[in-house]
Design a protein around this motif. Sequence first.
Motif, short mmCIF file in Angstrom:
data_model
loop_
_atom_site.label_atom_id
_atom_site.label_comp_id
_atom_site.label_asym_id
_atom_site.label_seq_id
_atom_site.Cartn_x
_atom_site.Cartn_y
_atom_site.Cartn_z
N ILE A 1 -51.12 41.29 -82.31
CA ILE A 1 -50.15 40.99 -81.25
C ILE A 1 -50.75 41.31 -79.88
O ILE A 1 -50.67 40.51 -78.95
CB ILE A 1 -48.84 41.78 -81.46
N PHE A 2 -51.40 42.48 -79.75
CA PHE A 2 -51.98 42.86 -78.46
C PHE A 2 -53.12 41.93 -78.05
O PHE A 2 -53.28 41.61 -76.88
CB PHE A 2 -52.48 44.31 -78.50
N VAL A 3 -53.91 41.48 -79.01
CA VAL A 3 -55.04 40.59 -78.69
C VAL A 3 -54.53 39.26 -78.15
O VAL A 3 -55.18 38.64 -77.30
CB VAL A 3 -55.92 40.38 -79.95
N LYS A 4 -53.37 38.82 -78.58
CA LYS A 4 -52.81 37.55 -78.12
C LYS A 4 -52.20 37.64 -76.72
O LYS A 4 -51.92 36.61 -76.11
CB LYS A 4 -51.74 37.07 -79.10
N GLN A 5 -51.99 38.86 -76.22
CA GLN A 5 -51.36 39.03 -74.91
C GLN A 5 -52.36 38.71 -73.80
O GLN A 5 -53.55 38.99 -73.92
CB GLN A 5 -50.86 40.48 -74.74
N PRO A 6 -51.88 38.15 -72.69
CA PRO A 6 -52.79 37.84 -71.58
C PRO A 6 -53.29 39.12 -70.91
O PRO A 6 -52.60 40.13 -70.88
CB PRO A 6 -51.91 37.03 -70.62
N ASN A 7 -54.51 39.04 -70.38
CA ASN A 7 -55.08 40.17 -69.66
C ASN A 7 -54.65 40.21 -68.21
O ASN A 7 -54.82 41.20 -67.53
CB ASN A 7 -56.62 40.11 -69.72
N LEU A 8 -54.11 39.12 -67.73
CA LEU A 8 -53.74 39.00 -66.33
C LEU A 8 -52.26 38.70 -66.22
O LEU A 8 -51.74 37.79 -66.87
CB LEU A 8 -54.55 37.87 -65.68
N LEU A 9 -51.57 39.47 -65.39
CA LEU A 9 -50.16 39.23 -65.12
C LEU A 9 -50.02 38.66 -63.72
O LEU A 9 -50.61 39.18 -62.77
CB LEU A 9 -49.36 40.54 -65.19
N GLU A 10 -49.28 37.59 -63.57
CA GLU A 10 -49.02 37.04 -62.26
C GLU A 10 -47.66 37.57 -61.79
O GLU A 10 -46.64 37.28 -62.40
CB GLU A 10 -49.02 35.51 -62.31
N LEU A 11 -47.69 38.37 -60.74
CA LEU A 11 -46.50 39.03 -60.24
C LEU A 11 -46.25 38.63 -58.79
O LEU A 11 -47.18 38.37 -58.04
CB LEU A 11 -46.67 40.55 -60.34
N GLU A 12 -44.99 38.61 -58.41
CA GLU A 12 -44.64 38.27 -57.03
C GLU A 12 -44.37 39.54 -56.24
O GLU A 12 -43.76 40.48 -56.75
CB GLU A 12 -43.41 37.37 -57.01
N ALA A 13 -44.81 39.58 -55.00
CA ALA A 13 -44.58 40.71 -54.11
C ALA A 13 -43.15 40.65 -53.59
O ALA A 13 -42.56 39.58 -53.52
CB ALA A 13 -45.57 40.67 -52.97
N PRO A 14 -42.58 41.75 -53.20
CA PRO A 14 -43.12 43.10 -53.26
C PRO A 14 -42.93 43.71 -54.66
O PRO A 14 -42.01 43.33 -55.39
CB PRO A 14 -42.29 43.86 -52.24
N ILE A 15 -43.80 44.62 -55.00
CA ILE A 15 -43.73 45.26 -56.31
C ILE A 15 -44.16 46.72 -56.16
O ILE A 15 -45.01 47.04 -55.34
CB ILE A 15 -44.62 44.53 -57.33
#
Length: 91
Positions: free
Chosen positions: A42-56
Motif C-alpha cells: 500500500i505504501f509503495v503505491k502512494q505518491p511521493n509528491l503531494l500537491e498542496l495549495e497555500a496557505p498551509i
Amino acid sequence: MDPAAVDRIIEKLLEVRLSKPGKLVQLSESEIKQLCVSSRDIFVKQPNLLELEAPIKICVAKLGMRVLVLQLNEPGEILRQQWLYLNPYRV
C-alpha cells in the motif's frame, strides 16, 4: 495476499482497541508477515509528491503531538486551516 486474511488480522487487532493499554493480541509470525507485506504494498503505491495549495501550516512532531497541536488552537480554527502533519517513522 488474500484480502480476507488481512481483514481477519485487522479484526483481531481492533477487538482490543477499547481494552486497557498493554492488552496482548495473539498473532502468528505468518500473520505479522502478511500484515507487513500488505502494508508495504500500500505504501509503495502512494505518491511521493503531494500537491498542496497555500496557505498551509506544517507540523513536524513526535508521536502524540498532533493531539497537543489540536488542543493549543481555538475550537474550529483547525477546521479553517490546512495542516500537513509529518510524523517520524522508522524503517
